[in-house]
Design an enzyme around this catalytic site. Structure first.
Site, mmCIF file in Angstrom:
data_model
loop_
_atom_site.group_PDB
_atom_site.id
_atom_site.type_symbol
_atom_site.label_atom_id
_atom_site.label_comp_id
_atom_site.label_asym_id
_atom_site.label_seq_id
_atom_site.Cartn_x
_atom_site.Cartn_y
_atom_site.Cartn_z
ATOM 1 N N LEU A 43 49.857 40.461 43.969
ATOM 2 C CA LEU A 43 48.400 40.484 44.087
ATOM 3 C C LEU A 43 48.087 40.471 45.578
ATOM 4 C CD1 LEU A 43 45.849 40.423 42.300
ATOM 5 C CD2 LEU A 43 45.951 37.928 42.371
ATOM 6 N N ASP A 44 47.260 41.412 46.037
ATOM 7 C CA ASP A 44 46.973 41.567 47.461
ATOM 8 C C ASP A 44 46.516 40.266 48.117
ATOM 9 O OD1 ASP A 44 47.583 44.240 47.321
ATOM 10 O OD2 ASP A 44 45.501 44.924 47.298
#
Length: 294
Positions: free
Chosen positions: A38-39
């Site tokens: 997840l960024d």
């Protein structure tokens, strides 16, 4: 050995690997992994797998994802989100009806090109490392599936969307492509992953709370390995099959046939995943993955 799945709500500004490190420290264990990056600039659901649950990582990665994102129209950034430099602007204004009509073209199976600012690797190098050096490389197109694309708020130039999609979908690319197709530009101003399979953000442990909680409080939130596999059909065997099943052997069973993986239980104990096949009117079960712990 501790095994199971923790539903973590990753905060903005830390990496998925940092979440893994926090869980390792909080529980004093080593065998821990996550189920899809997840960024840094995104928050939300990040299932963390522990012990033998690391074997279900691939299954969790395949689950549908749900995101809530705020988009700003009229500008494009080099990172496709709020953290980048503005590289294009537009004064194009459109109505919510025009937006809805254009969104229909981005529902179902669509083709995306991964953004340069992503953790995807090309020739062993992460794209965002290359992008920061000013290097752009060719990226392979990929097919993804947008199962639903809804507007839950609109006040031009801002719009809030709820998106349910397949693995491998880049929400920043989706918003960028949508903005361009409207004759405008757009970037992601905020992004939250609200759901992964049956893991909801409302039930998650906030990553910033992991080191504040006791080990017992965290373990109380630990979901069993088979929770991530409950959409698979199941077969329950009697206790005479325990040794064969836990040793990954092929077993002769009563009439039972599925065309896909099934959950295998011996009485109340989850053993793992197996496949059935038929041979000369006899039915057999072969274990594919064993998760059982004595």
């Amino acid at each position: 050995m501790i095994s199971g799945i923790l539903n973590i709500n990753k905060e903005v500004g830390i990496s998925s690997n940092k979440c893994v490190s926090l869980v390792k420290k909080a529980l004093d264990i080593r065998k821990v992994g996550h189920t899809g990056t997840l960024d840094l600039e995104a928050s939300g659901v990040l299932p963390i797998v522990i012990g033998k649950a690391t074997r279900v990582s691939d299954f969790l990665m395949d689950e549908k994802k749900e995101y809530i994102t705020e988009a700003i129209f009229g500008k494009r950034t080099d990172t496709l989100d709020y953290d980048g430099e503005v590289v294009d602007t537009s004064d194009k204004v459109f109505s919510i009806e025009e937006l809805k009509n254009e969104m229909e073209n981005f529902t179902g199976k669509i083709i995306q090109i991964p953004p340069m600012y992503s953790a995807l690797k090309v020739n062993g190098q992460k794209l965002y490392d290359l992008a920061r050096k000013g290097v752009e490389v060719e990226r392979k197109k990929r097919e993804v599936n947008i199962f639903s694309f809804e507007i839950i708020g609109f006040d031009f130039p801002k719009a809030i969307f709820k998106i349910t999609c397949s693995k491998g979908t880049y929400i920043r690319t989706l918003i960028d492509d949508l903005g361009e197709s409207l004759g405008s530009f757009a970037y992601v101003n905020s992004l939250t992953r609200s759901k992964v399979g049956d893991f909801y953000i409302e039930d998650a442990i906030n990553s910033e709370d992991l080191l504040k909680m006791s080990k017992e409080e965290i373990l109380d939130k630990l979901m069993p390995v088979d929770y991530a596999l409950k959409d698979y059909p199941q077969i329950v065997l009697d206790k005479s099959y325990l040794k064969q099943a836990t040793n990954g052997m092929t077993m002769h069973i009563d009439k039972c046939h599925f065309d896909k993986l099934i959950r295998v239980y011996v009485e109340d104990d989850f053993i793992g995943l197996g496949k059935t096949h038929k041979d000369n009117d006899k039915y057999f079960l072969k274990m594919e993955k064993v998760f059982y712990e004595k």
